[in-house]
Write a protein that holds these residues in place. Structure first.
Motif, mmCIF file in Angstrom:
data_model
loop_
_atom_site.group_PDB
_atom_site.id
_atom_site.type_symbol
_atom_site.label_atom_id
_atom_site.label_comp_id
_atom_site.label_asym_id
_atom_site.label_seq_id
_atom_site.Cartn_x
_atom_site.Cartn_y
_atom_site.Cartn_z
ATOM 1 N N TYR A 278 0.814 -1.225 0.000
ATOM 2 C CA TYR A 278 0.000 0.000 0.000
ATOM 3 C C TYR A 278 0.842 1.267 0.000
ATOM 4 O O TYR A 278 0.340 2.355 0.229
ATOM 5 C CB TYR A 278 -0.969 0.004 1.187
ATOM 6 C CG TYR A 278 -1.978 -1.114 1.124
ATOM 7 C CD1 TYR A 278 -2.756 -1.304 -0.016
ATOM 8 C CD2 TYR A 278 -2.145 -2.001 2.179
ATOM 9 C CE1 TYR A 278 -3.669 -2.341 -0.093
ATOM 10 C CE2 TYR A 278 -3.058 -3.047 2.110
ATOM 11 C CZ TYR A 278 -3.817 -3.210 0.973
ATOM 12 O OH TYR A 278 -4.717 -4.241 0.901
ATOM 13 N N ARG A 279 2.153 1.148 -0.223
ATOM 14 C CA ARG A 279 3.009 2.335 -0.274
ATOM 15 C C ARG A 279 2.610 3.252 -1.418
ATOM 16 O O ARG A 279 2.098 2.768 -2.410
ATOM 17 C CB ARG A 279 4.465 1.908 -0.496
ATOM 18 C CG ARG A 279 5.100 1.326 0.711
ATOM 19 C CD ARG A 279 6.485 0.858 0.379
ATOM 20 N NE ARG A 279 7.160 0.481 1.610
ATOM 21 C CZ ARG A 279 8.457 0.636 1.830
ATOM 22 N NH1 ARG A 279 9.229 1.142 0.901
ATOM 23 N NH2 ARG A 279 8.992 0.275 2.966
ATOM 24 N N PRO A 280 2.931 4.529 -1.420
ATOM 25 C CA PRO A 280 3.516 5.268 -0.310
ATOM 26 C C PRO A 280 2.435 5.757 0.643
ATOM 27 O O PRO A 280 1.237 5.621 0.369
ATOM 28 C CB PRO A 280 4.170 6.460 -1.009
ATOM 29 C CG PRO A 280 3.261 6.744 -2.155
ATOM 30 C CD PRO A 280 2.747 5.401 -2.602
ATOM 31 N N VAL A 281 2.870 6.356 1.728
ATOM 32 C CA VAL A 281 1.913 6.843 2.714
ATOM 33 C C VAL A 281 1.177 8.064 2.160
ATOM 34 O O VAL A 281 1.763 8.898 1.464
ATOM 35 C CB VAL A 281 2.654 7.179 4.032
ATOM 36 C CG1 VAL A 281 3.484 8.437 3.908
ATOM 37 C CG2 VAL A 281 1.700 7.271 5.192
ATOM 38 N N ASP A 588 12.932 4.578 8.495
ATOM 39 C CA ASP A 588 11.577 4.999 8.149
ATOM 40 C C ASP A 588 11.679 6.031 7.019
ATOM 41 O O ASP A 588 12.491 6.949 7.098
ATOM 42 C CB ASP A 588 11.025 5.648 9.438
ATOM 43 C CG ASP A 588 9.586 6.049 9.358
ATOM 44 O OD1 ASP A 588 9.173 6.518 8.292
ATOM 45 O OD2 ASP A 588 8.883 5.909 10.368
ATOM 46 N N CYS A 589 10.864 5.897 5.968
ATOM 47 C CA CYS A 589 10.999 6.838 4.848
ATOM 48 C C CYS A 589 10.144 8.094 5.018
ATOM 49 O O CYS A 589 9.931 8.834 4.066
ATOM 50 C CB CYS A 589 10.735 6.151 3.503
ATOM 51 S SG CYS A 589 9.023 5.756 3.148
ATOM 52 N N ARG A 590 9.701 8.355 6.251
ATOM 53 C CA ARG A 590 8.912 9.571 6.491
ATOM 54 C C ARG A 590 9.742 10.838 6.221
ATOM 55 O O ARG A 590 9.305 11.683 5.442
ATOM 56 C CB ARG A 590 8.382 9.541 7.934
ATOM 57 C CG ARG A 590 7.495 10.683 8.339
ATOM 58 C CD ARG A 590 6.740 10.326 9.596
ATOM 59 N NE ARG A 590 5.706 9.346 9.321
ATOM 60 C CZ ARG A 590 4.413 9.637 9.223
ATOM 61 N NH1 ARG A 590 3.998 10.856 9.408
ATOM 62 N NH2 ARG A 590 3.537 8.704 8.954
ATOM 63 N N CYS A 595 14.378 8.334 2.031
ATOM 64 C CA CYS A 595 13.778 7.497 0.986
ATOM 65 C C CYS A 595 14.756 6.390 0.604
ATOM 66 O O CYS A 595 15.917 6.660 0.299
ATOM 67 C CB CYS A 595 13.454 8.350 -0.235
ATOM 68 S SG CYS A 595 13.023 7.349 -1.667
ATOM 69 N N SER A 596 14.293 5.152 0.653
ATOM 70 C CA SER A 596 15.200 4.047 0.321
ATOM 71 C C SER A 596 14.994 3.593 -1.122
ATOM 72 O O SER A 596 15.338 2.473 -1.475
ATOM 73 C CB SER A 596 15.021 2.901 1.314
ATOM 74 O OG SER A 596 13.660 2.662 1.549
ATOM 75 N N THR A 597 14.410 4.460 -1.922
ATOM 76 C CA THR A 597 14.160 4.214 -3.355
ATOM 77 C C THR A 597 13.619 2.803 -3.611
ATOM 78 O O THR A 597 14.175 2.036 -4.385
ATOM 79 C CB THR A 597 15.425 4.474 -4.219
ATOM 80 O OG1 THR A 597 16.486 3.666 -3.732
ATOM 81 C CG2 THR A 597 15.822 5.927 -4.200
ATOM 82 N N CYS A 598 12.522 2.522 -2.934
ATOM 83 C CA CYS A 598 11.912 1.195 -3.099
ATOM 84 C C CYS A 598 11.316 1.030 -4.491
ATOM 85 O O CYS A 598 11.031 -0.086 -4.913
ATOM 86 C CB CYS A 598 10.847 0.960 -2.030
ATOM 87 S SG CYS A 598 9.340 1.915 -2.255
ATOM 88 N N GLY A 599 11.102 2.154 -5.171
ATOM 89 C CA GLY A 599 10.604 2.071 -6.543
ATOM 90 C C GLY A 599 9.161 2.501 -6.692
ATOM 91 O O GLY A 599 8.714 2.825 -7.794
ATOM 92 N N VAL A 600 8.414 2.529 -5.593
ATOM 93 C CA VAL A 600 6.978 2.798 -5.700
ATOM 94 C C VAL A 600 6.717 4.211 -6.218
ATOM 95 O O VAL A 600 5.970 4.401 -7.185
ATOM 96 C CB VAL A 600 6.282 2.585 -4.330
ATOM 97 C CG1 VAL A 600 4.865 3.121 -4.355
ATOM 98 C CG2 VAL A 600 6.276 1.111 -3.974
ATOM 99 N N CYS A 601 7.346 5.195 -5.583
ATOM 100 C CA CYS A 601 7.025 6.579 -5.955
ATOM 101 C C CYS A 601 7.404 6.856 -7.410
ATOM 102 O O CYS A 601 6.635 7.458 -8.152
ATOM 103 C CB CYS A 601 7.701 7.557 -4.999
ATOM 104 S SG CYS A 601 6.993 7.449 -3.339
ATOM 105 N N ALA A 602 8.590 6.380 -7.806
ATOM 106 C CA ALA A 602 9.034 6.651 -9.177
ATOM 107 C C ALA A 602 8.181 5.887 -10.185
ATOM 108 O O ALA A 602 7.709 6.454 -11.171
ATOM 109 C CB ALA A 602 10.500 6.266 -9.324
HETATM 110 S S1 SF4 Z 1 10.058 5.524 -2.977
HETATM 111 FE FE1 SF4 Z 1 10.947 6.277 -1.052
HETATM 112 S S2 SF4 Z 1 9.384 7.641 -0.171
HETATM 113 FE FE2 SF4 Z 1 8.370 6.420 -1.777
HETATM 114 S S3 SF4 Z 1 7.512 4.697 -0.604
HETATM 115 FE FE3 SF4 Z 1 9.503 4.025 -1.387
HETATM 116 S S4 SF4 Z 1 10.953 4.455 0.276
HETATM 117 FE FE4 SF4 Z 1 9.064 5.604 0.746
#
Ligand code: SF4
Length: 613
Positions: A278-281, A588-590, A595-602
């Motif tokens: 369910y990312r991101p917040v 925590d990516c708050r 941001c650990s660049t998990c890929g979701v946001c991009a």
């Molecule tokens: S890309 Fe970064 S900010 Fe976005 S959900 Fe992943 S870790 Fe969090």
């Protein structure tokens, strides 16, 4: 001819099946373009408590062109009556048999409800296998967390929706209505539906297996995309919220108004599927939350409002929100509740506020017994933090604490189990010391479930511990967690094994699922109904072994859900798994810089939406 009225007289809780609750919607059948049955594969009391279904119900009914009705799994007595009389399973609102709807949409909330889905389809006279259904049969759709690996269900479903459904459901219905009016065949209709983001039509993907059951190849059939990405709402503040909410006839598990403070989670616990998929917040504005609850409480008379989320105290304006809600609802006697309080965000004031001043039990989830193992799972709590929180809770007047742990986490050894015992004893001692003469009233319960590796998490490649090993670890704890004030509760390890098999299952499991249902399995998530013997038989006769599914997977192995994306990069999940092995934590990516660049946001072109960082 038997009638529904007659059978209702003979079942234990007829109110489960009659509909007509306050704010239930009944629309004329002939005046809409499409009719949807929203089906929850568990009984009324459980299904009613599911916020997602209540939301979609109002969402669809708010649209003049569609109607939505509900159906929950009939309890055993009702099933017996339906089978005896030959009456088909029907909707609550207008008592139409399910096979007369255009769509039957099942909520895939937990894997152990899957045999109930087959049972409900069978009771409704809907052929189970997709290939056995005709043009007149409804389209069978699945949504919810199970859609992120629905492979064991693909033989039975027409399509799945990955991710958030508020907007996508209307797009699906619009496409279907158009296809229906243009007299398209089901196949042509599904080709159109493929174009909608988040829609997964399994028959457009081919899976080939190696001799020993591993996947040799998984590829799309044109025009399906190679990967289906989840749907996501970029902004929760402007997202749909219903004007009305249902009020149940039979007391549900959660009998209250509910609203989501936010979706997603920034913590990055490596075992947590919800935290990953369910990312991101995305936080909802306090004014929207307050307006919504005011409206719903006024029209329903609920005496409790639950502020739900994966980790509700993380809501960045929690104190301001609470003050505003308390001012508004306290005079009306409406309690606020928070389903999950993290140890590191606990304060006695906060907890007391949520429990309406009552000191009922508190539950905390250290998840693992030692700091080492908590670093492995990225639940970064120290023993000192846990003990401090326990001390604060006892000092503020709580006398019953429940500590929730998982066993079988990656790298767990007996010293980690010993850590659970030590922690529980330390918490008990603190409680006793602080309670003086009332020390005898202090109760510490250790509740233990078995870790089940889930798709789309860093631990998706990890093995699940065997049944025998689960029993050994449970016995280890049971023998040590004895004495006055200490309680131990555990989940049936056979249910966890079955959950593990289904959660990382592939298409071959569909046969075992159908066989298990044929043999009599249903309500598998209910320990008193679960039939391990029948599941074993079903696996054996379909030539499958449970260990094939609970085993470790190699990083380069094709996973059954590789064509379904929650937006997370595989490289990120692998690196998190490796960091776990080395006991390295990930922040925590708050805070943006974390941001650990998990890929979701991009990949989804989206940003975390925080009211305050
Ligand atoms: S890309 Fe970064 S900010 Fe976005 S959900 Fe992943 S870790 Fe969090």
């Amino acid at each position: 001819m038997a009638s529904y009225e007659k059978i209702l007289e003979r079942v234990e809780k007829p109110a489960r099946y009659i509909g007509g609750e306050l704010n239930a919607v009944t629309k004329p059948w002939t005046e809409v373009r499409l009719r949807v049955a929203l089906a929850f594969p568990d009984i009324y009391e459980i299904g009613f408590s599911h916020l997602g279904l209540r939301l979609l119900y109002q969402r669809i009914n708010d649209h003049p062109a569609y109607l939505a009705e509900r159906v929950y799994a009939p309890a055993k007595d009702m099933e017996e009556e339906l089978r005896k009389t030959g009456l088909p399973l029907f909707s609550l609102e207008t008592r139409h048999p399910l096979n007369q709807f255009d769509v039957v949409g099942f909520t895939l909330q937990y894997e152990l409800s899957y045999t109930n889905i087959l049972n409900m389809m069978n009771l409704a006279g809907i052929p189970l296998k997709r290939e056995e259904r005709g043009e007149a049969d409804p389209l069978i759709i699945g949504g919810g967390p199970g859609s992120f690996n629905p492979e064991p269900l693909t033989a039975f479903f027409d399509l799945f929706l990955l991710g958030e459904g508020e907007d996508a459901i209307l797009e699906i219905l619009a496409s279907m209505a158009k296809a229906k009016e243009n007299a398209l065949s089901k196949q042509e209709m599904k080709k159109e539906l493929l174009k909608i983001e988040g829609v997964y039509v399994p028959e457009f993907y081919t899976v080939e297996y190696e001799q020993e059951g591993k996947i040799a190849a998984l590829y799309p059939v044109p025009p399906a995309p190679p990967v289906v990405a989840k749907r996501i709402l970029p902004d929760l503040t402007t997202a749909y919220l219903p004007e009305k909410d249902l009020v149940p006839w039979v007391e549900p598990v959660h009998d209250r108004a509910m609203v989501e403070l936010f979706r997603g989670c920034t913590r990055g616990c490596r075992f947590c599927q919800a935290g990953m998929i369910y990312r991101p917040v995305r936080e909802r504005a306090p004014a929207v939350l307050k307006d919504y609850l005011e409206k719903i409480i006024a029209q329903t008379g609920y005496e409790e409002a639950s502020l739900t989320s994966l980790s509700s105290a993380d809501y960045s304006q929690i104190n301001e929100l609470l003050s505003a809600l308390t001012d508004c609802f306290s005079p009306q006697g409406v309690r606020l509740s928070l389903p999950s309080l993290r140890i590191d965000s606990f304060s006695p004031e906060l907890a007391a506020r949520f429990q309406g001043g009552r000191k009922v039990g508190l539950t905390f989830a250290p998840e693992a017994g030692t700091e080492r193992l908590r670093r492995v799972i990225n639940k970064n709590l120290t023993d000192a933090e846990i003990l401090t929180t326990a001390r604060e809770a006892f000092a503020a007047g709580w006398q019953r604490l429940k500590l929730y742990f998982m066993i079988g986490l990656p790298t767990e050894t007996d010293p980690d189990l010993e850590g659970i015992v030590t922690l529980a004893r330390q918490v008990l001692t603190i409680g006793r010391d602080l309670n003086g003469k009332k020390a005898g009233r202090v109760q510490v319960t250790v509740s233990v479930s078995t870790f089940v590796p889930k798709p789309h998490t860093p631990f998706q490649w990890r093995p699940q511990i065997s049944l025998a090993e689960t029993e050994r670890r449970q016995n280890f704890l049971r023998e040590r967690l004895v004495g006055r004030g200490l309680n131990f509760s555990w989940h049936d390890p056979r249910l966890s094994q079955m959950e593990g098999v289904l959660s990382r299952g592939d298409r071959r499991l569909g046969n075992a699922l159908a066989k298990a249902w044929e043999l009599g399995c249903s309500f598998d998530s209910w320990p008193d109904q679960f039939r391990w013997d029948l599941w074993q038989e079903a696996m054996a006769v379909t030539g499958l072994k449970m260990e094939e599914y609970t085993r470790a997977r190699a990083y380069d192995e094709i996973l059954p859900w590789d064509h379904l994306s929650a937006g997370l990069k595989k490289a990120y999940l692998q690196s998190e798994d490796q960091r776990a092995e080395q006991g390295q934590t990930t922040p925590d990516c708050r805070p943006r810089q974390n941001c650990s660049t998990c890929g979701v946001c991009a990949s989804l072109n989206i940003h975390p939406q925080l009211l305050r960082r």
